[in-house]
Design an enzyme around this catalytic site. Structure first.
Site, mmCIF file in Angstrom:
data_model
loop_
_atom_site.group_PDB
_atom_site.id
_atom_site.type_symbol
_atom_site.label_atom_id
_atom_site.label_comp_id
_atom_site.label_asym_id
_atom_site.label_seq_id
_atom_site.Cartn_x
_atom_site.Cartn_y
_atom_site.Cartn_z
ATOM 1 N N ALA A 1 1.182 4.995 4.700
ATOM 2 C CA ALA A 1 -0.073 5.259 3.996
ATOM 3 C C ALA A 1 -0.810 6.478 4.547
ATOM 4 O O ALA A 1 -1.370 7.263 3.784
ATOM 5 C CB ALA A 1 -0.972 4.027 4.071
ATOM 6 N N ASP B 1 3.012 1.496 -0.389
ATOM 7 C CA ASP B 1 3.275 0.536 0.686
ATOM 8 C C ASP B 1 4.513 1.011 1.439
ATOM 9 O O ASP B 1 5.386 1.659 0.874
ATOM 10 C CB ASP B 1 3.499 -0.883 0.131
ATOM 11 C CG ASP B 1 3.227 -1.960 1.179
ATOM 12 O OD1 ASP B 1 2.133 -2.557 1.173
ATOM 13 O OD2 ASP B 1 4.118 -2.185 2.038
ATOM 14 N N ARG C 1 -9.356 -9.562 -6.418
ATOM 15 C CA ARG C 1 -8.683 -9.451 -7.722
ATOM 16 C C ARG C 1 -9.703 -9.613 -8.851
ATOM 17 O O ARG C 1 -9.662 -8.904 -9.857
ATOM 18 C CB ARG C 1 -7.542 -10.475 -7.816
ATOM 19 C CG ARG C 1 -6.399 -10.134 -6.840
ATOM 20 C CD ARG C 1 -5.199 -11.057 -6.981
ATOM 21 N NE ARG C 1 -5.360 -12.385 -6.408
ATOM 22 C CZ ARG C 1 -5.123 -12.705 -5.135
ATOM 23 N NH1 ARG C 1 -4.719 -11.776 -4.272
ATOM 24 N NH2 ARG C 1 -5.283 -13.939 -4.704
ATOM 25 N N ASP D 1 -6.445 -1.769 1.772
ATOM 26 C CA ASP D 1 -6.345 -3.111 2.367
ATOM 27 C C ASP D 1 -5.260 -3.134 3.441
ATOM 28 O O ASP D 1 -4.203 -3.728 3.260
ATOM 29 C CB ASP D 1 -6.015 -4.115 1.240
ATOM 30 C CG ASP D 1 -6.010 -5.559 1.731
ATOM 31 O OD1 ASP D 1 -6.597 -5.838 2.800
ATOM 32 O OD2 ASP D 1 -5.415 -6.407 1.038
ATOM 33 N N CYS E 1 -9.148 -6.836 8.009
ATOM 34 C CA CYS E 1 -8.796 -8.254 8.171
ATOM 35 C C CYS E 1 -8.585 -8.570 9.640
ATOM 36 O O CYS E 1 -7.986 -9.580 9.980
ATOM 37 C CB CYS E 1 -7.573 -8.612 7.324
ATOM 38 S SG CYS E 1 -6.078 -7.773 7.830
HETATM 39 N N1 SAH Z 1 -3.590 -5.812 -0.849
HETATM 40 C C1 SAH Z 1 -2.386 -6.589 -0.704
HETATM 41 C C2 SAH Z 1 -2.139 -7.039 0.717
HETATM 42 C C3 SAH Z 1 -1.936 -5.924 1.718
HETATM 43 S S1 SAH Z 1 -1.220 -6.493 3.205
HETATM 44 C C4 SAH Z 1 -2.477 -7.807 -1.636
HETATM 45 O O1 SAH Z 1 -3.568 -8.115 -2.080
HETATM 46 O O2 SAH Z 1 -1.449 -8.418 -1.891
HETATM 47 C C5 SAH Z 1 -0.888 -5.014 4.057
HETATM 48 C C6 SAH Z 1 0.289 -4.219 3.554
HETATM 49 O O3 SAH Z 1 0.353 -3.020 4.300
HETATM 50 C C7 SAH Z 1 1.672 -4.861 3.698
HETATM 51 O O4 SAH Z 1 2.276 -4.927 2.441
HETATM 52 C C8 SAH Z 1 2.462 -3.894 4.601
HETATM 53 O O5 SAH Z 1 3.817 -3.723 4.171
HETATM 54 C C9 SAH Z 1 1.710 -2.620 4.417
HETATM 55 N N2 SAH Z 1 1.761 -1.648 5.511
HETATM 56 C C10 SAH Z 1 1.668 -1.869 6.843
HETATM 57 N N3 SAH Z 1 1.662 -0.697 7.515
HETATM 58 C C11 SAH Z 1 1.738 0.292 6.584
HETATM 59 C C12 SAH Z 1 1.734 1.712 6.638
HETATM 60 N N4 SAH Z 1 1.638 2.354 7.803
HETATM 61 N N5 SAH Z 1 1.789 2.391 5.483
HETATM 62 C C13 SAH Z 1 1.872 1.757 4.293
HETATM 63 N N6 SAH Z 1 1.875 0.413 4.184
HETATM 64 C C14 SAH Z 1 1.805 -0.308 5.313
#
Ligand code: SAH
Length: 370
Positions: free
Chosen positions: A254, A226, A188, A274, A314
């Site tokens: 995604a 998301d 951030r 992420d 992660c």
């Molecule tokens: N960058 C965010 C955290 C991301 S966590 C922050 O800083 O708050 C990972 C996210 O990926 C979650 O919100 C989950 O809902 C989403 N996710 C998981 N699989 C996904 C997919 N196939 N397509 C889109 N989003 C997905």
């Protein structure tokens, strides 16, 4: 229980998990120490005390450290207890203002449930201790999920974490993990520096924390993607809470959405990628590597000349070196010249003991494409 070497020599004290692949987790390496209530409470209190400087009011969010992106921002929210990294395997506690959310993920941690709750509730300024022991890992430990109030009053339904000049709504009962990704604090800070005048694409946005920072830092347009509708609903509330227009929110897979943007020849100056954990163990590394490569290939293709990509893994099972190789492969296939200009790590409240390098899980690259 006392753990001995094959030669019978005492090694230390460990907690036994009969159902887990990891049968014993070490709680101490001095076989003469007694692990009792006082010992566990003391570990929790001392762990919280190590975060006092980070949580101190008046610590200056603008004061970047020499390595700029590694600076911690002023905040009322931090991980107080980080499992093995704080000497209490399986105990995780995140503080958001006056509320602490606890995750107990191992049989050993579960056995000290009340002591942990009492120690956290006795910290200054704490109104509520809430349990979110519903992570998948509990199942592998043979433990049932457990969610609900442990101590104090029910959490505020409008609970907000404050960090730098931003506010983030934390859904303690329904959000991912303990409700908010505290571990992306350094990201951030980096986005605040990078967003001005740029078109921002936030992939795997969750509740839009990066989008809030980008909107407040002068991004010209923002698209957050998301697959979770409830997470995007909190993202919308986060825009409101900060009185910012955080742009478009897209509920989509995604991989599919990125292909769609590529087919429409969209371009972005700043992209954050992420994704969730793709590899739970080394056995899943090959499949995970393919997923990381696909995503990064699509993202690099969407970068405008001179654009910046922030990309993470992660997955603890995937080392930094392998992750970098996978991303390099993606850039090569995209036919772009890409340079690492910085790296992003888990912040200081998610420390990595030298004796327990496995605590390192979050690896990020800041990439610039020609
Ligand atoms: N960058 C965010 C955290 C991301 S966590 C922050 O800083 O708050 C990972 C996210 O990926 C979650 O919100 C989950 O809902 C989403 N996710 C998981 N699989 C996904 C997919 N196939 N397509 C889109 N989003 C997905």
């Amino acid at each position: 229980m006392l753990v001995r070497s094959a030669a019978g020599e005492p090694l230390g004290l460990g907690a036994y998990s009969p159902e887990s692949q990891i049968r014993v987790r070490m709680w101490g390496f001095d076989p003469d120490v007694v692990i009792d209530q006082a010992f566990v409470a003391d570990r929790i209190t001392r762990s919280a005390a190590r975060r006092e400087a980070l949580l101190a009011p008046g610590n200056d969010p603008a004061a970047d450290s020499a390595t700029d992106s590694a600076a911690d921002s002023a905040t009322d929210s931090a991980r107080l207890v980080f499992s093995e990294a704080d000497g209490v395997p399986g105990v995780i506690a995140d503080r958001y203002g006056d509320t602490i959310v606890v995750q107990l993920t191992t049989a050993g941690a579960d056995a000290w449930r009340d002591v942990v709750a009492d120690a956290l509730f006795s910290l200054p300024g704490v109104r509520c201790v809430y349990e979110r022991s519903d992570a998948d890992v509990r199942e592998r430990e043979g433990l049932d999920p457990r969610v609900g109030l442990m101590r104090g009053d029910e959490p505020d339904s409008a609970l907000v974490a404050h960090e730098a000049e931003w506010s983030y709504v934390v859904d303690v009962a329904g959000g991912h993990k303990t409700g908010f990704y505290l571990d992306q604090r350094n990201a951030r800070t980096a986005i605040a520096r990078l967003a001005r005048g740029r078109r921002f694409l936030n992939v795997f946005s969750y509740t839009g924390a990066f989008s809030v920072v980008a909107a407040g830092s002068g991004a010209t347009s923002i698209l957050s993607i998301d697959s979770s509708g409830p997470a995007l609903e909190v993202a919308r509330r986060n825009g409101e809470a900060n009185a910012l227009d955080i742009g478009e929110l897209m509920e989509a897979d995604a991989f599919t959405a990125l292909r769609g943007l590529r087919d429409r020849a969209r371009e972005y100056d700043l992209i954050a990628l992420d994704p969730p954990k793709f590899a739970n163990s080394e056995r899943q590394l090959e499949k995970a590597s393919r997923a990381y490569k696909d995503l990064n290939l699509l993202a690099v293709k969407l970068l405008a000349p001179g654009g910046t990509l922030l990309t993470w893994s992660c997955s603890g099972a995937m080392g930094a070196e392998l992750f970098q190789k996978v991303v390099a492969g993606a850039a090569l296939d995209a036919g772009r010249t890409v340079r690492i200009v910085d790296r992003l790590h888990q912040p200081s409240d998610h420390p990595i003991p030298l004796a327990f390098p496995e605590a390192e899980y979050l690896k990020g690259l800041v990439l610039e494409a020609e």
